[in-house]
Design a protein around this motif. Sequence first.
Motif, PDB file in Angstrom:
ATOM      1  N   ASP A   1      -7.497  -8.225  -4.424  1.00 58.45           N
ATOM      2  CA  ASP A   1      -8.131  -8.005  -5.727  1.00 58.45           C
ATOM      3  C   ASP A   1      -8.696  -9.295  -6.314  1.00 58.45           C
ATOM      4  OD1 ASP A   1      -7.547  -5.128  -6.190  1.00 58.45           O
ATOM      5  OD2 ASP A   1      -5.484  -5.819  -6.009  1.00 58.45           O
ATOM      6  N   LEU A   2      -7.959 -10.397  -6.151  1.00 59.83           N
ATOM      7  CA  LEU A   2      -8.411 -11.667  -6.708  1.00 59.83           C
ATOM      8  C   LEU A   2      -7.991 -12.809  -5.792  1.00 59.83           C
ATOM      9  CD1 LEU A   2      -9.650 -13.358  -9.032  1.00 59.83           C
ATOM     10  CD2 LEU A   2      -7.353 -13.436 -10.050  1.00 59.83           C
TER      11      LEU A   2
ATOM     12  N   HIS B   1      -2.035  -4.805  -8.301  1.00 60.96           N
ATOM     13  CA  HIS B   1      -3.206  -5.672  -8.199  1.00 60.96           C
ATOM     14  C   HIS B   1      -2.750  -7.022  -7.648  1.00 60.96           C
ATOM     15  CE1 HIS B   1      -5.614  -2.765 -10.356  1.00 60.96           C
ATOM     16  NE2 HIS B   1      -4.640  -2.670 -11.254  1.00 60.96           N
ATOM     17  N   VAL B   2      -3.338  -7.425  -6.551  1.00 59.51           N
ATOM     18  CA  VAL B   2      -2.899  -8.620  -5.839  1.00 59.51           C
ATOM     19  C   VAL B   2      -3.813  -9.795  -6.147  1.00 59.51           C
ATOM     20  CG1 VAL B   2      -2.529  -9.673  -3.571  1.00 59.51           C
ATOM     21  CG2 VAL B   2      -1.866  -7.288  -3.977  1.00 59.51           C
ATOM     22  N   ALA B   3      -3.220 -10.869  -6.658  1.00 60.28           N
ATOM     23  CA  ALA B   3      -3.934 -12.130  -6.855  1.00 60.28           C
ATOM     24  C   ALA B   3      -3.277 -13.174  -5.970  1.00 60.28           C
ATOM     25  CB  ALA B   3      -3.867 -12.563  -8.319  1.00 60.28           C
TER      26      ALA B   3
ATOM     27  N   LYS C   1       0.807  -1.208   0.000  1.00 54.76           N
ATOM     28  CA  LYS C   1       0.000   0.000   0.000  1.00 54.76           C
ATOM     29  C   LYS C   1       0.845   1.265   0.000  1.00 54.76           C
ATOM     30  CE  LYS C   1      -0.645   0.044   5.049  1.00 54.76           C
ATOM     31  NZ  LYS C   1      -1.648  -0.053   6.127  1.00 54.76           N
TER      32      LYS C   1
ATOM     33  N   PRO D   1      -0.094   1.606  -8.925  1.00 54.05           N
ATOM     34  CA  PRO D   1      -1.114   0.636  -8.513  1.00 54.05           C
ATOM     35  C   PRO D   1      -0.598  -0.796  -8.616  1.00 54.05           C
ATOM     36  CG  PRO D   1      -1.618   1.510 -10.683  1.00 54.05           C
ATOM     37  CD  PRO D   1      -0.481   2.338 -10.153  1.00 54.05           C
TER      38      PRO D   1
ATOM     39  N   ARG E   1     -12.260  -8.611  -3.713  1.00 51.05           N
ATOM     40  CA  ARG E   1     -12.979  -7.903  -4.776  1.00 51.05           C
ATOM     41  C   ARG E   1     -13.499  -8.853  -5.852  1.00 51.05           C
ATOM     42  NH1 ARG E   1      -8.569  -4.009  -3.752  1.00 51.05           N
ATOM     43  NH2 ARG E   1      -9.519  -2.231  -2.660  1.00 51.05           N
ATOM     44  N   HIS E   2     -12.719  -9.889  -6.151  1.00 50.41           N
ATOM     45  CA  HIS E   2     -13.108 -10.866  -7.166  1.00 50.41           C
ATOM     46  C   HIS E   2     -12.586 -12.233  -6.733  1.00 50.41           C
ATOM     47  CE1 HIS E   2     -14.054  -7.480  -9.819  1.00 50.41           C
ATOM     48  NE2 HIS E   2     -12.864  -6.998  -9.530  1.00 50.41           N
TER      49      HIS E   2
END
Length: 259
Positions: free
Chosen positions: A45-46, A10-12, A3, A8, A76-77
């Motif tokens: 994020d995923l 995006h974390v999976a 953070k 940006p 989020r997903h």
Amino acid sequence: MLKERNEPVHVATKMGRGEGWTDDEDGIARAAEGSIRRLGVGALDLVQLHCIPFEQIKAGKVFENLEKVKDRGLIRHYGASVETMEEALFCIRETPCVTLQVIFNLFRQRLVTELLPAAKANNVGIIVRVPLASGVLSGKFTNDHQFGAEDHRGFNANGECFNVGETFAGVPFDRAVTFASKIDKILIEEAPDATLAQKSLRWILDHETVSTVIPGAKTAEQARENAAASGLKPLAGQSHAELLELYEFEIDDAVRGAY
């Protein structure tokens, strides 16, 4: 902490294995909260279910609880990492998964004709793992190579501990080395300055349904080389045709394990 980065990120991540994990709402929430804390992010994020039993997927309870955890703002997903096309097609047609993580590479091309079109039609993202068949598609190994005791390429070469498809994509090591050499000859005129690993990754990326690829890297230089594959021009149609012919007439019969 992620953070604290300016750009940006995006974390999976995955969940579904490990001590203490359960597929009820609280179990999923605890796993998500632990990942959020360790990663230093506000939400995941995923989240991908990590090859959980097909029976759990078909029961559907886990997806109901993922929705509840999503409503709580922790994820989020969500999607699933699966072993077989049967599991993948079920997830596409019967679950709310937005992504699927699958084994896909030059040694395992069956996905092209059925799974990828189904994913595209249902707007499901495809994340590719084992893209270089445990490194064989780098072209760097010979038949007499010895892997370390802690390396799955040694202790799981024939599926002794888990799905053999996760190791050399299910192809016996000596045959995989031979196939990699034949693939290299087919691609010799493609991007002369690129490595076989990069060309093998480019072959995967030539399939528009693929969202992203997860190649392993032990060094920063390897990571940069892998990323550079996305900048290569798509492989020629003739190369694709010859690679498919090699697969259909020689490689396919050599693939073992769940597929």
